[in-house]
Each structure stands twice: as structure tokens, then as C-alpha cells.
Scaffold this motif. Structure first.
Motif, PDB file in Angstrom:
ATOM      1  N   ILE A 170       0.787  -1.157   0.005  1.00 37.03           N
ATOM      2  CA  ILE A 170      -0.085  -0.037   0.108  1.00 37.03           C
ATOM      3  C   ILE A 170       0.843   1.017  -0.063  1.00 37.03           C
ATOM      4  N   ALA A 171       0.729   1.984  -1.165  1.00 36.44           N
ATOM      5  CA  ALA A 171       1.651   3.071  -1.041  1.00 36.44           C
ATOM      6  C   ALA A 171       1.114   4.487  -0.365  1.00 36.44           C
ATOM      7  N   THR A 172      -0.350   4.723  -0.215  1.00 34.73           N
ATOM      8  CA  THR A 172      -1.054   5.756   0.108  1.00 34.73           C
ATOM      9  C   THR A 172      -2.348   5.449   1.130  1.00 34.73           C
ATOM     10  N   VAL A 173      -2.520   6.465   2.245  1.00 31.66           N
ATOM     11  CA  VAL A 173      -3.678   6.417   2.640  1.00 31.66           C
ATOM     12  C   VAL A 173      -4.378   7.690   2.472  1.00 31.66           C
ATOM     13  N   GLN A 174      -5.546   8.093   2.181  1.00 33.04           N
ATOM     14  CA  GLN A 174      -6.394   9.193   2.357  1.00 33.04           C
ATOM     15  C   GLN A 174      -7.468   9.122   2.881  1.00 33.04           C
ATOM     16  N   ASN A 175      -7.143   9.723   4.198  1.00 32.47           N
ATOM     17  CA  ASN A 175      -8.203   9.758   5.512  1.00 32.47           C
ATOM     18  C   ASN A 175      -8.543  11.134   5.839  1.00 32.47           C
ATOM     19  N   ARG A 176      -9.943  11.272   6.346  1.00 27.09           N
ATOM     20  CA  ARG A 176     -10.005  12.806   6.831  1.00 27.09           C
ATOM     21  C   ARG A 176      -9.457  13.129   7.743  1.00 27.09           C
ATOM     22  N   TYR A 177      -8.666  14.286   7.767  1.00 29.76           N
ATOM     23  CA  TYR A 177      -7.701  14.627   8.979  1.00 29.76           C
ATOM     24  C   TYR A 177      -7.323  16.177   8.665  1.00 29.76           C
ATOM     25  N   ASN A 178      -7.351  17.066   9.898  1.00 31.44           N
ATOM     26  CA  ASN A 178      -7.005  18.251   9.560  1.00 31.44           C
ATOM     27  C   ASN A 178      -6.615  18.882  10.796  1.00 31.44           C
TER      28      ASN A 178
END
Length: 280
Positions: A170-178
Motif C-alpha cells: 500500500i503506497a498511500t492512505v487518504q483519510n479525513r484529517y486536519n
């Protein structure tokens, strides 16, 4: 490679501040022409990671980016997402990770983006009705066929990430975060440990009035805007963080990109760190 860059999948170098294309209008007319200009301006400013998805206009966003940017500049990464279907009969979106659907959506994305290989393909959501092994396994097969280069996930937990990594890299994870929403801090920590790029979606979002006031105060002291402070905080928070703020206005785009040069002091970071509770 500098601290402003990251090797996605260990070999694909990109700047750590990208662009999310979701908000670009795609309907014919003046708004579309502006969207084309925004996408082109992003690349002019040095952005080399642009995020889109089938869900953004049922592929219209992908077609818009191809119209704006094809033939693509060397080193430009346009990443898209699959795994969500639209039902015409009910006029509704639903999660759909069936292998045949993922394969068909990848083929369509290749056509719309005008490429023979998608260098980073992300699973938009995990479909709870389809075994994770089947979903990730289908993407692994597409990678073996040369149709995608690297695989990413979106909105996953630590356990799901670990399970997926047993099947394929797995190269990336795109989760809600700020700055004000750090629910997925454990996932970020897992990504750091594995060298996985973390692409926070909704990277700029204000919370209660007290938090907004503190961000505004730090921004005034740093000679920046609150948006720039929020982006700079993300970049400084983790070396695997690759924010992808989106906008449909060139002025906002330029403001966002300029945040890459903002370095917050330790005192400012300490104040900002206290704004959001970490998950227990």
C-alpha cells in the motif's frame, strides 16, 4: 530529495503539497473554463500531485483534468479513485468493490485520463459487502497487468490497513484529517511506521469559535492566513503528510501553495497542537 518531497511507494517523487480537484466545476461554460485555468495554474506553480476520482462528476472531473493538462508534464502524478458506483434507477451512490466493477472503473479511468497506466490508483472506500481480499486482490491483479502502478486506500482504520498490506503493498492512505479533526491519528502513526504517504482530505476545516480565534491569532503573528497556518501545521506534523487542499479559485490556489514555504515556530505549533483532542 528534500523535506518538501516524498517518495510515493518508495520510488515516485512528488512535492508534499498537492491539489484536490474535487471542487472544480465541470459543466460547460465560464465555470468550466475557470476550472481548466485553475488546474493549469496548479501545475505552473509546481504542484505535481493532483487528486481526482470517478465519484467527482461520474468521471467528468477526470475528463476535465485531461482536457486541461494532457499531454501531462513529466513527473506529474494524477491519481484517481474507484470503488463507488452510481445507480441510475435510484439516483444514489453506493460503495461497490466487486472486482468486476473495480476493473471496469479502472479501464474507464484510463480512457478518460488518456493514459495507459495510472501511477497511483486508490480505493475510494472499502465495500463492506465484498471481502477486502477480493477488492485489494483485484487491484493487485491490475497492477500485475501494468494498468496501475501503485495502490492506495481511503477512509481506512489501522486494522484494515494492516489486512490490506498482507495482500499487497500500500503506497498511500487518504483519510479525513486536519488541525481540528485528528480522529485518524492512529492511522497516521501506522503510515509513518511503514513509510506510507498520508493524504489528508478536508485538510482545512474550522471548528468552534475558540479554535478559530487561536488559529487566527497564530496566523497574525506568523504573517500568514489561517488557511496557510492549517496547511503548514499539517506539513510540519508528519514527514509522510501530503495535503491536497482543493479550490476553484486561482487566488486561493496560490494562497494554498504558498503555505509550503511557511515554517511555524515551536511555540506556535504547541498552541495549535492543543486545539484538538487525540483519540484515546
Amino acid at each position: 530529495m528534500t523535506s518538501a518531497e516524498f517518495l510515493v511507494g518508495g520510488d515516485l517523487k512528488v512535492r508534499r503539497l498537492g491539489f484536490g480537484a474535487m471542487h472544480l466545476p465541470t459543466e460547460p461554460g465560464g465555470d468550466r473554463e475557470n476550472s481548466l485555468a485553475v488546474a493549469r495554474r496548479a501545475v505552473e506553480l509546481g504542484v505535481d500531485l493532483i487528486d481526482t476520482a470517478f465519484m467527482y462528476g461520474r468521471g467528468a472531473n477526470e475528463e476535465l483534468l485531461a482536457e486541461a493538462l494532457y499531454p501531462y508534464r513529466d513527473g506529474l502524478l494524477v491519481t484517481t479513485k474507484v470503488g463507488v458506483s452510481f445507480a441510475e434507477a435510484s439516483d444514489e451512490w453506493r460503495l461497490d468493490g466487486r472486482p468486476e466493477v473495480l476493473r471496469a472503473q479502472v479501464e474507464e479511468a484510463l480512457r478518460r485520463l488518456r493514459v495507459e497506466r495510472i501511477e497511483l490508483l486508490q480505493l475510494h472506500r472499502i465495500d463492506p459487502e465484498t471481502p477486502l481480499a477480493d477488492q485489494v486482490g483485484a487491484l493487485r491483479e491490475l497492477r500485475a497487468e501494468g494498468k496501475i502502478g501503485r495502490i492506495g486506500l481511503s477512509e481506512v482504520g489501522v486494522g484494515e490497513l494492516a489486512q490490506a498490506r498482507e495482500i499487497v503493498e500500500i503506497a498511500t492512505v487518504q483519510n479525513r484529517y486536519n488541525l481540528l479533526d485528528r480522529e485518524h491519528e492512529p492511522v497516521l502513526v501506522a503510515c509513518e511506521a511503514a513509510g506510507i504517504a498520508f493524504l489528508p482530505w478536508r485538510p482545512v476545516m474550522w471548528g468552534d469559535s475558540g479554535a478559530r480565534a487561536e488559529i487566527a491569532a497564530v496566523a497574525a503573528e506568523a504573517g500568514a492566513t489561517p488557511t496557510q497556518v492549517a496547511i503548514a501545521w499539517l506539513l510540519g506534523h508528519s514527514p509522510v503528510m501530503l495535503p491536497i487542499p482543493g479550490t476553484a479559485r486561482i487566488s486561493h490556489l496560490e494562497e494554498n501553495v504558498a503555505a509550503g514555504d511557511l515554517v511555524l515556530s515551536g511555540a506556535h505549533r504547541d498552541r495549535l497542537d492543543r486545539l484538538a483532542p487525540l483519540p484515546e
